[in-house]
Design a protein around this motif. Sequence first.
Motif, PDB file in Angstrom:
ATOM      1  N   LEU A 129       0.849  -1.184   0.000  1.00  0.00           N
ATOM      2  CA  LEU A 129       0.000   0.000   0.000  1.00  0.00           C
ATOM      3  C   LEU A 129       0.885   1.234   0.000  1.00  0.00           C
ATOM      4  O   LEU A 129       1.628   1.478   0.948  1.00  0.00           O
ATOM      5  CB  LEU A 129      -0.921  -0.003   1.229  1.00  0.00           C
ATOM      6  CG  LEU A 129      -2.048  -1.046   1.190  1.00  0.00           C
ATOM      7  CD1 LEU A 129      -2.743  -1.119   2.535  1.00  0.00           C
ATOM      8  CD2 LEU A 129      -3.050  -0.728   0.082  1.00  0.00           C
ATOM      9  N   GLY A 130       0.804   1.993  -1.062  1.00  0.00           N
ATOM     10  CA  GLY A 130       1.585   3.230  -1.169  1.00  0.00           C
ATOM     11  C   GLY A 130       0.879   4.371  -0.468  1.00  0.00           C
ATOM     12  O   GLY A 130      -0.326   4.321  -0.212  1.00  0.00           O
ATOM     13  N   ASP A 131       1.636   5.425  -0.169  1.00  0.00           N
ATOM     14  CA  ASP A 131       1.079   6.564   0.566  1.00  0.00           C
ATOM     15  C   ASP A 131      -0.025   7.277  -0.226  1.00  0.00           C
ATOM     16  O   ASP A 131      -1.073   7.612   0.317  1.00  0.00           O
ATOM     17  CB  ASP A 131       2.197   7.564   0.900  1.00  0.00           C
ATOM     18  CG  ASP A 131       3.269   6.935   1.784  1.00  0.00           C
ATOM     19  OD1 ASP A 131       2.938   6.018   2.563  1.00  0.00           O
ATOM     20  OD2 ASP A 131       4.439   7.352   1.678  1.00  0.00           O
ATOM     21  N   ARG A 132       0.229   7.524  -1.498  1.00  0.00           N
ATOM     22  CA  ARG A 132      -0.790   8.205  -2.314  1.00  0.00           C
ATOM     23  C   ARG A 132      -2.041   7.348  -2.431  1.00  0.00           C
ATOM     24  O   ARG A 132      -3.171   7.838  -2.315  1.00  0.00           O
ATOM     25  CB  ARG A 132      -0.250   8.471  -3.727  1.00  0.00           C
ATOM     26  CG  ARG A 132       0.838   9.507  -3.777  1.00  0.00           C
ATOM     27  CD  ARG A 132       1.285   9.735  -5.223  1.00  0.00           C
ATOM     28  NE  ARG A 132       2.522  10.496  -5.267  1.00  0.00           N
ATOM     29  CZ  ARG A 132       2.574  11.807  -5.098  1.00  0.00           C
ATOM     30  NH1 ARG A 132       1.490  12.493  -4.905  1.00  0.00           N
ATOM     31  NH2 ARG A 132       3.735  12.425  -5.116  1.00  0.00           N
ATOM     32  N   ASP A 133      -1.827   6.057  -2.686  1.00  0.00           N
ATOM     33  CA  ASP A 133      -2.937   5.118  -2.815  1.00  0.00           C
ATOM     34  C   ASP A 133      -3.751   5.085  -1.512  1.00  0.00           C
ATOM     35  O   ASP A 133      -4.982   5.029  -1.535  1.00  0.00           O
ATOM     36  CB  ASP A 133      -2.350   3.732  -3.137  1.00  0.00           C
ATOM     37  CG  ASP A 133      -3.402   2.740  -3.604  1.00  0.00           C
ATOM     38  OD1 ASP A 133      -4.423   3.185  -4.169  1.00  0.00           O
ATOM     39  OD2 ASP A 133      -3.197   1.529  -3.415  1.00  0.00           O
ATOM     40  N   LEU A 134      -3.038   5.151  -0.374  1.00  0.00           N
ATOM     41  CA  LEU A 134      -3.722   5.099   0.927  1.00  0.00           C
ATOM     42  C   LEU A 134      -4.728   6.238   1.103  1.00  0.00           C
ATOM     43  O   LEU A 134      -5.762   6.056   1.743  1.00  0.00           O
ATOM     44  CB  LEU A 134      -2.688   5.123   2.060  1.00  0.00           C
ATOM     45  CG  LEU A 134      -2.136   3.741   2.434  1.00  0.00           C
ATOM     46  CD1 LEU A 134      -0.865   3.879   3.256  1.00  0.00           C
ATOM     47  CD2 LEU A 134      -3.184   2.939   3.207  1.00  0.00           C
ATOM     48  N   ALA A 135      -4.445   7.386   0.508  1.00  0.00           N
ATOM     49  CA  ALA A 135      -5.387   8.507   0.624  1.00  0.00           C
ATOM     50  C   ALA A 135      -6.742   8.116   0.023  1.00  0.00           C
ATOM     51  O   ALA A 135      -7.805   8.439   0.566  1.00  0.00           O
ATOM     52  CB  ALA A 135      -4.820   9.744  -0.075  1.00  0.00           C
ATOM     53  N   THR A 136      -6.697   7.399  -1.091  1.00  0.00           N
ATOM     54  CA  THR A 136      -7.934   6.925  -1.727  1.00  0.00           C
ATOM     55  C   THR A 136      -8.697   5.995  -0.781  1.00  0.00           C
ATOM     56  O   THR A 136      -9.917   6.128  -0.606  1.00  0.00           O
ATOM     57  CB  THR A 136      -7.586   6.152  -3.028  1.00  0.00           C
ATOM     58  OG1 THR A 136      -6.819   7.003  -3.878  1.00  0.00           O
ATOM     59  CG2 THR A 136      -8.836   5.690  -3.750  1.00  0.00           C
ATOM     60  N   HIS A 137      -7.967   5.077  -0.161  1.00  0.00           N
ATOM     61  CA  HIS A 137      -8.621   4.106   0.720  1.00  0.00           C
ATOM     62  C   HIS A 137      -9.155   4.748   1.995  1.00  0.00           C
ATOM     63  O   HIS A 137     -10.214   4.362   2.497  1.00  0.00           O
ATOM     64  CB  HIS A 137      -7.654   2.961   1.081  1.00  0.00           C
ATOM     65  CG  HIS A 137      -6.949   2.402  -0.109  1.00  0.00           C
ATOM     66  ND1 HIS A 137      -7.572   2.189  -1.316  1.00  0.00           N
ATOM     67  CD2 HIS A 137      -5.657   2.042  -0.290  1.00  0.00           C
ATOM     68  CE1 HIS A 137      -6.692   1.721  -2.184  1.00  0.00           C
ATOM     69  NE2 HIS A 137      -5.536   1.624  -1.586  1.00  0.00           N
ATOM     70  N   LEU A 138      -8.409   5.741   2.520  1.00  0.00           N
ATOM     71  CA  LEU A 138      -8.869   6.467   3.704  1.00  0.00           C
ATOM     72  C   LEU A 138     -10.196   7.154   3.433  1.00  0.00           C
ATOM     73  O   LEU A 138     -11.157   7.051   4.197  1.00  0.00           O
ATOM     74  CB  LEU A 138      -7.830   7.519   4.118  1.00  0.00           C
ATOM     75  CG  LEU A 138      -6.593   7.019   4.867  1.00  0.00           C
ATOM     76  CD1 LEU A 138      -5.526   8.108   4.920  1.00  0.00           C
ATOM     77  CD2 LEU A 138      -6.978   6.587   6.279  1.00  0.00           C
ATOM     78  N   LEU A 139     -10.244   7.848   2.310  1.00  0.00           N
ATOM     79  CA  LEU A 139     -11.437   8.611   1.979  1.00  0.00           C
ATOM     80  C   LEU A 139     -12.616   7.689   1.675  1.00  0.00           C
ATOM     81  O   LEU A 139     -13.744   7.916   2.111  1.00  0.00           O
ATOM     82  CB  LEU A 139     -11.113   9.497   0.764  1.00  0.00           C
ATOM     83  CG  LEU A 139     -11.817  10.828   0.662  1.00  0.00           C
ATOM     84  CD1 LEU A 139     -11.815  11.578   1.974  1.00  0.00           C
ATOM     85  CD2 LEU A 139     -11.146  11.676  -0.427  1.00  0.00           C
ATOM     86  N   ARG A 140     -12.329   6.626   0.914  1.00  0.00           N
ATOM     87  CA  ARG A 140     -13.394   5.667   0.582  1.00  0.00           C
ATOM     88  C   ARG A 140     -13.981   5.074   1.863  1.00  0.00           C
ATOM     89  O   ARG A 140     -15.203   5.012   2.035  1.00  0.00           O
ATOM     90  CB  ARG A 140     -12.833   4.546  -0.293  1.00  0.00           C
ATOM     91  CG  ARG A 140     -13.861   3.434  -0.542  1.00  0.00           C
ATOM     92  CD  ARG A 140     -13.241   2.254  -1.270  1.00  0.00           C
ATOM     93  NE  ARG A 140     -12.902   2.582  -2.636  1.00  0.00           N
ATOM     94  CZ  ARG A 140     -11.681   2.495  -3.174  1.00  0.00           C
ATOM     95  NH1 ARG A 140     -10.661   2.077  -2.447  1.00  0.00           N
ATOM     96  NH2 ARG A 140     -11.477   2.795  -4.429  1.00  0.00           N
ATOM     97  N   THR A 141     -13.087   4.700   2.784  1.00  0.00           N
ATOM     98  CA  THR A 141     -13.539   4.058   4.008  1.00  0.00           C
ATOM     99  C   THR A 141     -14.358   5.025   4.866  1.00  0.00           C
ATOM    100  O   THR A 141     -15.390   4.662   5.427  1.00  0.00           O
ATOM    101  CB  THR A 141     -12.310   3.545   4.806  1.00  0.00           C
ATOM    102  OG1 THR A 141     -11.548   2.695   3.939  1.00  0.00           O
ATOM    103  CG2 THR A 141     -12.737   2.767   6.040  1.00  0.00           C
TER     104      THR A 141
END
Length: 349
Positions: A129-141
């Motif tokens: 899990l990359g840092d930029r990608d994690l932003a997507t998952h944080l927001l989605r969650t």
Amino acid sequence: LRVVVLAGGVGGARFTRGLRAALAPEADRAARVPTHAPRAVPDLHAPRAATNPQAPRTGLTTQAEITVIGNTGDDITLHGLRICPDLDTVMYTLGGVVHEGQGWGRANETFTVREELAAYGAGAPWFTLGDRDLATHLLRTQWLAEGRSLSDVTAALTARWHLGVRLLPMSDDPVETHVELPGFRELVHFQEWWIRLHADPVPIRFVAVGAEHARPAPGVLEAIAAADAVLLAPSNPVVSIGTILAVPGIREALIATPAPVVGVSPIIGGAPVRGMADVCLTAIGVATTAEAVAAWYGPELLDGWLVDTADAATRVPGIEVRARPLLMTDVRAAAAIAADALDLARQIA
Ligand code: GDP
Ligand code: FO1
Ligand code: CA
């Protein structure tokens, strides 16, 4: 022109990017023929295809409308975050920010969070899990926790990227592909089997957990019914397209739609171009050939099948087969493949 694409991750995303590039001149031609379509007028809601670097600069916006129905069977929850790899691969690829070499994840990615998690000895180190990608998952969650649907969340996330296509999850209800493995007492998540176990051993079966009670996301059945053409991207037939078809109502809609349904083979010369489609097909008792995959989809579902020139001898009763090079080496190649898929659809219609 209304085109619906069924798509998984990398194969689906690269094909859709090609389709988007192909449709600008296509729509432009249609706009010049008064009997087929009214003249193109600037339309703020139209897909962005005409502003693609790959598309000719006509100054006209396209009248084509692309709806992508994305596989969510690969979705997984890690560290409490909901991750939708195939939706994100389509989003990043069409948004122009995908890691091209890898095919998924963000370009110019950093991995600070991953390093910190590893230092705690925590989590699932096999899943990057990359840092930029994690932003997507944080927001989605966060948005899902606030009670928003996955379609709504996907629309909100994709709005940033101006994809030029409408990306719909196959369902708002959680569906997760798991595998039953010989020697394992419990079902294993598809991602863990693929990434941590390197697709070994061959599964006894795939289980789309939750699919039985899942409903197609809003707009999915409507898009299929109203389509001028439905295209099956060269995605994994079992765990990408197969999982979408496992949502009750979607297969039926594809059979019922007046639109021609044309598939593009992910199998070339008896092997997948990348990934583990061969292992998946073996698991369900289907040979890894373009012919066997088309026969497995069947003539009820599939009207046309685009195969590679290496598979030009492919014959499937009830399905129109056409051969052309199918390697998506770049956007231009993918666009030519997509244009031929549309051409085959037009011929069948
Ligand atoms: P995933 O979710 O990332 O595995 O991606 P998909 O399910 O959308 O697509 C995986 C399939 O894409 C594999 O079976 C590959 O064989 C196929 N694929 C990848 N690149 C190409 C290509 O250039 N041409 C064709 N015809 N298929 C491809
Ligand atoms: N694929 C891998 O092979 N290894 C990974 O660590 C990995 C992480 C990952 C994170 C986010 C994402 O959107 C996709 C990711 N993928 C990874 C790709 C993806 O999970 C699979 O390759 C496909 O879903 C297989 O169909
Ligand atoms: Ca996938």
